[in-house]
Structures are given as structure tokens and as C-alpha cells.
Design an enzyme around this catalytic site. Sequence first.
Site, short mmCIF file in Angstrom:
data_model
loop_
_atom_site.label_atom_id
_atom_site.label_comp_id
_atom_site.label_asym_id
_atom_site.label_seq_id
_atom_site.Cartn_x
_atom_site.Cartn_y
_atom_site.Cartn_z
N GLY A 270 0.64 -0.91 -0.58
CA GLY A 270 0.16 0.33 -0.11
C GLY A 270 0.40 0.94 -0.22
N GLY B 83 -0.08 4.26 -1.09
CA GLY B 83 -1.58 5.76 -0.99
C GLY B 83 -0.82 6.75 -0.19
N ILE C 150 -0.93 7.37 3.50
CA ILE C 150 0.29 7.17 4.25
C ILE C 150 1.81 6.16 4.31
CG2 ILE C 150 0.79 6.94 6.98
CD1 ILE C 150 -2.15 7.00 7.86
N THR D 121 -5.86 1.22 13.31
CA THR D 121 -5.88 2.53 13.23
C THR D 121 -7.01 2.75 14.64
OG1 THR D 121 -8.31 4.04 12.36
CG2 THR D 121 -9.05 1.65 11.57
N ASP D 122 -6.78 3.77 15.24
CA ASP D 122 -7.67 4.12 15.98
C ASP D 122 -9.32 3.90 16.46
OD1 ASP D 122 -8.60 6.56 14.84
OD2 ASP D 122 -8.54 8.24 16.86
N GLU D 123 -9.98 3.36 15.32
CA GLU D 123 -11.56 3.50 14.37
C GLU D 123 -11.67 1.86 15.81
OE1 GLU D 123 -13.31 4.83 11.91
OE2 GLU D 123 -11.47 6.11 11.16
N TYR E 212 -15.93 -0.78 7.52
CA TYR E 212 -14.12 -0.28 7.89
C TYR E 212 -13.82 -0.67 9.52
CZ TYR E 212 -9.87 2.47 8.34
OH TYR E 212 -8.38 2.78 8.99
N LYS F 56 -10.64 -3.40 9.68
CA LYS F 56 -9.90 -3.46 10.26
C LYS F 56 -9.76 -4.21 12.30
CE LYS F 56 -7.22 -1.31 9.36
NZ LYS F 56 -6.20 -1.20 8.12
N1 LIG Z 1 -5.50 7.94 7.14
C1 LIG Z 1 -5.40 7.54 7.77
O1 LIG Z 1 -5.96 8.71 8.72
C2 LIG Z 1 -5.10 6.81 8.65
C3 LIG Z 1 -5.89 6.75 9.88
C4 LIG Z 1 -5.35 5.51 10.61
C5 LIG Z 1 -5.24 4.11 10.24
N2 LIG Z 1 -4.84 4.24 8.48
C6 LIG Z 1 -4.72 3.04 8.30
O2 LIG Z 1 -3.51 3.48 7.09
C7 LIG Z 1 -3.02 2.63 6.41
C8 LIG Z 1 -3.33 3.48 5.15
O3 LIG Z 1 -4.34 5.03 5.39
P1 LIG Z 1 -4.41 5.22 3.85
O4 LIG Z 1 -5.17 7.32 4.29
O5 LIG Z 1 -2.60 5.53 4.00
O6 LIG Z 1 -4.87 4.45 2.83
P2 LIG Z 1 -4.52 5.66 1.43
O7 LIG Z 1 -6.65 4.54 1.50
O8 LIG Z 1 -4.55 6.37 0.76
O9 LIG Z 1 -3.81 4.18 0.61
C9 LIG Z 1 -4.51 2.85 0.52
C10 LIG Z 1 -3.57 1.90 -0.51
O10 LIG Z 1 -3.74 0.91 -1.03
C11 LIG Z 1 -3.59 0.44 -1.40
N3 LIG Z 1 -4.50 -0.75 -1.80
C12 LIG Z 1 -6.03 -1.35 -1.43
N4 LIG Z 1 -6.21 -1.89 -1.60
C13 LIG Z 1 -4.93 -3.43 -2.63
C14 LIG Z 1 -5.26 -4.16 -2.71
N5 LIG Z 1 -5.97 -4.78 -2.31
N6 LIG Z 1 -4.11 -4.41 -2.81
C15 LIG Z 1 -2.61 -4.20 -2.22
N7 LIG Z 1 -3.38 -3.12 -2.37
C16 LIG Z 1 -3.88 -2.22 -2.41
C17 LIG Z 1 -3.83 1.06 -2.75
O11 LIG Z 1 -3.97 1.32 -4.47
C18 LIG Z 1 -3.94 2.87 -1.61
O12 LIG Z 1 -2.34 2.87 -2.29
C19 LIG Z 1 -4.62 1.69 6.26
O13 LIG Z 1 -4.30 0.67 7.38
C20 LIG Z 1 -5.84 2.52 7.72
O14 LIG Z 1 -6.90 1.50 7.78
C21 LIG Z 1 -5.36 5.41 8.20
#
Ligand SMILES: NC(=O)c1ccc[n+]([C@@H]2O[C@H](COP(=O)([O-])OP(=O)(O)OC[C@H]3O[C@@H](n4cnc5c(N)ncnc54)[C@H](O)[C@@H]3O)[C@@H](O)[C@H]2O)c1
Length: 313
Positions: free
Chosen positions: A7, A10, A12, A115-117, A136, A140
Amino acid sequence: MRIAVLGGAGFIGSAFVRELNKRGIRPLVVDLLTYAGRLENLKDTDHEFVKADVRDQSIHEILKQADLVVNFAAETHVDRSIYKPQDFVTTNVLGTINVLEAARRFGFEYAHISTDEVYGEECGNEDSPLNPSSPYSASKASADLFVKAYVRTYNVKAIIIRPSNNYGPRQFPEKFIPKIIIRTLLGLHVPIYGDGRQERDWIFVEDTARIIADLLERAEWKGEVYNIPGKQTVSNLELVKLLSEVMGKEIKIKFVSDRPGHDRRYCMSTRLSYETTPLKEGLRKTYEWYLENEWWWRPLIADKFFKEDEPWK
Ligand SMILES: NC(=O)c1ccc[n+]([C@@H]2O[C@H](COP(=O)([O-])OP(=O)(O)OC[C@H]3O[C@@H](n4cnc5c(N)ncnc54)[C@H](O)[C@@H]3O)[C@@H](O)[C@H]2O)c1
């Protein structure tokens, strides 16, 4: 050490790749490039890239040589999970199990990004019970339980990392902060769900990336959990006010019906010690990035989850 970032294209994940580059590490990025994953996010970074689905068996061959795998790959937007939950189950739960199977076979260290959620609305620490509200957060939380089960049952070397709400450059326009910034730049109103008094704890994405990279160096890989709160909690309405000050613009808000199952707040503590970017400073950096990078967000604004007031319907 060979590090794979799942990932990594994306929001983060790409910030984490930048953090690794700062530390002289060139990771392998594995990403399916869904609507949220974009190679543009990795512009000017040093990495190797493989397009693959975490749900697919091919991931085993790709991760065979890895020493450490950090998994950011997920479906991440709560509104989308309400609209259509299925991909959240296949990617977030079955995809995680597939990666855990690879960890079981090849013995790499596995850092699972949660995630904190998963804690729901109650305040707590790393040992608090999981009480998810949305499809969601349920997906998680399920994945987290499988990580724990693989540690107990198969001695997989793993940890679980739970950051709070992230914000910063390259966040997809469906998410609250980029939505406020972009819609205001376009002269559009910003939909506010319910009464707007829901509280979120915000952390700048570069802080999250740095804190994760630091903790990987001291993890015990025994299934322990690390919370990463931003320690800066504001209500959604307070956030709008702060952004209005930062942007020097009036933000037109429109109250719409509340998101079903909407948690009133998230509120977790941590046993880690670290500094975070003050919220206003992080918001300023974020605003400046969106101002300077219209080429990045302009192609994304036709999306239902950016355009509609109540997109989960
Ligand atoms: N953004 C936030 O505020 C936040 C907070 C806490 C936790 N998180 C967690 O952090 C992680 C990253 O979040 P983010 O905001 O960067 O998400 P994002 O949606 O920006 O990125 C997700 C990435 O995962 C890739 N992806 C999705 N399905 C896939 C699959 N089947 N195989 C391979 N790659 C795949 C997507 O192409 C993308 O690049 C996630 O696990 C999310 O649950 C996010």
C-alpha cells in the site's frame, strides 16, 4: 535489510517511503493501484515497484525475500464502507490473512497498520477492548485479531500499530481535510455530518511515518500493540474554523444528515513518547501543498465521495 511497503502508493504509505529514503533505505513498494493508490504519490522517491493485490497468491513470491513487511494496503474510507462493504472484507481481512500466511512461510517481521477506530468511542489504551462501529473499523478490528491469532498459533513475528486520524499532503480528496480545502478553493460548500461536534485526534502524516520508522527499530515482534495518537483533539466544527484561519478564507458549511454509526469521538492514549507537529502548523503545510499541486487533485474531483453531500447513500 529488505523492507517491503504494502500500500506504499497511498497517502500514509507514500509518506513512509519518503521517511525510509531519508534514512537511506530503498524499499520495495507493492500496491494494487486502486482508486486511492497513485504512482504520482511516489514521485521523486527511491523505490522498487511491483503492482500486486494483497489478496492474491502472487504476493507470497514477491515477499519471499523480505526481512520486514509493513502493511498499509487497505480500503480506508468509512463512507465507502457503508455504501459497499465487500471490498473492505476481502482486502482488509482476507488480504491481511494472505500476508500473514506469507509471514508464516518465510519468517519475515510483520508490522500491521491498524487504526484508532477499532476501539470505538470509549477512551482507552493499547489493552482496551475492540468495539468497532463501521464496516471499515469492523474489518480493521477483524484483521487485528487475526494478527494476534497468528502470533499465538504460529509464532509469526508481528506488531499492530494504531494511528489516529492522519492529515497532510497527498490525501485523497474524499477525506475530510482535503475535502474542506479543495471544495473551498473551488468555491463550493463543505458538507458537515450531523451537528459537527464529533471529535477527532489529528496527526500530521510525516509524524506518523517517522514514529512508525522509529518504533520498528525497537519492536519486540511478539504481537504487541502501539497506539499513535496525535494528541490534538478538536471537533469537526473547530477544525473548520482553524482551516478558515489558515486559508484566510470563509468556509461555507452545510449541515447534512449524520453518517450512520458515526462515532462521536476517538480517544486513545499511548505508551510511546514523541513530539507531534502543532495542528495549525500542519494544516498550513497541508494547505500550501494542495494550493501548489492542483495537477494532483484536479483529476479526482468527479468522484462521488468528493462531490456528494451524503455519499454513503
Ligand atoms: N488515513 C488515516 O487517517 C488513517 C488513520 C489510521 C489508520 N489508517 C490506516 O493506514 C493505512 C493506510 O491508510 P491511507 O490513508 O494511506 O489509505 P489510502 O486509501 O490512501 O491508501 C491505501 C493504499 O492501499 C492500496 N490497496 C488497496 N487495496 C489493495 C489491495 N487489495 N492490494 C494491494 N494494495 C491495495 C491502494 O492502492 C492505496 O495505495 C490503512 O491500513 C488505514 O486503515 C489510516
